[in-house]
Design an enzyme around this catalytic site. Structure first.
Site, short mmCIF file in Angstrom:
data_model
loop_
_atom_site.label_atom_id
_atom_site.label_comp_id
_atom_site.label_asym_id
_atom_site.label_seq_id
_atom_site.Cartn_x
_atom_site.Cartn_y
_atom_site.Cartn_z
N GLU A 1 23.91 22.20 19.09
CA GLU A 1 25.22 22.90 19.52
C GLU A 1 25.23 24.03 20.56
O GLU A 1 25.23 25.13 20.18
CB GLU A 1 25.97 23.57 18.12
N LYS B 1 26.77 18.59 18.76
CA LYS B 1 27.94 19.42 18.40
C LYS B 1 28.50 20.06 19.63
O LYS B 1 27.92 21.03 20.20
CB LYS B 1 27.93 20.17 17.09
#
Length: 294
Positions: A176, A213
């Site tokens: 992420e 993400k």
């Protein structure tokens, strides 16, 4: 890693619920839920209250595997129980939802327009416990604020370096590198980020899989090549501070990108709601995010 969970994450319809606010963001999460800081005297009581909140969400009939593929947990949540089962087992066995664990220790100071992750000294031990608790994958977050090529390279290098340790432990890392939605150079950041991620993906072996993400991109379908990459199980989007309606609208423009929302999922939930009100509010949120994801 369970093959059935792998298949579900790769091909299932739905989104990932992020229930992983950690020590630093827990007071904010509780306040949004209507629990003010005078309701707890210390950290232990605070974590008890946040576990009650998460238990209420997870056990709600609205928290349904027809809409929700996976859930990201905070480390304390993984070690706690819901109705006599460890949270990961409850999600898997009672709900058919794939459990993930947040493993990062927060962000370092900003440098080169980015915030790297702080060191994760006990990662090996945490991954061992995650396996014992039947967790499928992990999540770790860095932040990009400026289109600084060196900074962005550092972020992605760090993410993949730790990601490889996570893969070696038999878990699937959610990588992420969040681009700050308020960055004046957001689109430029996303182009640089995509190139760096692609470089790393192309160096993975065919049996090394990751999830990504990412912030919802300024240009729709910017991440199409990442979504289609053979080493990528799924690309999920964070709401990043957008309201749920705004995040959903932006998400709909991106083919194959699904939600992994935290605040946007729980923004209408309140401790004082009756179970009926709570479940109805959660169901409305779940269905709207599902629609935007599929």
């Amino acid at each position: 890693m369970q093959q059935s969970q792998f298949e579900k994450m790769k091909n299932g319809k739905g989104f990932i619920a992020a229930l992983d606010q950690s020590g630093g963001s827990t007071p904010k999460a509780l306040a949004a839920y209507g629990v003010t800081d005078d309701a707890y005297a210390n950290e232990d009581e605070m974590f008890d209250l946040v576990h009650e909140m998460r238990t209420r969400i997870i056990t709600s009939p609205a928290f349904d595997s027809n809409y929700i593929l996976g859930a990201i947990l905070f480390e304390q949540t993984m070690d706690r129980e819901i109705e006599g089962l460890y949270t990961g087992d409850y999600l898997t066995e009672k709900k058919g939802i794939v459990p993930f664990l947040k493993v990062d220790k927060g962000l370092a100071e900003e440098s080169n327009g980015v915030q790297l992750m702080k060191p994760i000294p006990d990662l090996t031990e945490t991954l061992k416990r995650a396996n014992e608790r039947h967790i499928f994958g992990t999540k770790m977050r860095s932040v990009i604020k400026e289109a600084n090529p060196e900074g962005i390279k550092d972020v992605v290098d760090q993410q993949f370096e730790i990601g490889k340790q996570i893969i070696a432990a038999g878990l699937v890392p959610i990588i992420e590198p969040e681009v700050d939605i308020n960055s004046p150079e957001k689109e430029k950041c996303e182009e640089l980020l995509k190139a760096e991620i692609l470089r790393h993906l192309n160096n993975l072996n065919e049996n090394e899989h990751v999830m990504l993400k990412l912030s919802i991109p300024t240009q729709a379908n910017t991440y199409k090549t990442l979504i289609e990459h053979p080493n990528v199980i799924r690309v999920v989007a964070l709401s990043g501070g957008y309201s749920r309606d705004e995040a959903n609208e932006k998400l709909k423009e991106n083919d194959g990108l699904i939600a992994s929302f935290s605040r946007a999922l729980s923004q209408d939930l309140n401790v004082s709601q009756t179970d009926e009100e709570f479940n109805a509010a959660l169901e409305a949120a779940v269905k709207s995010i599902y629609e935007a994801s599929v």
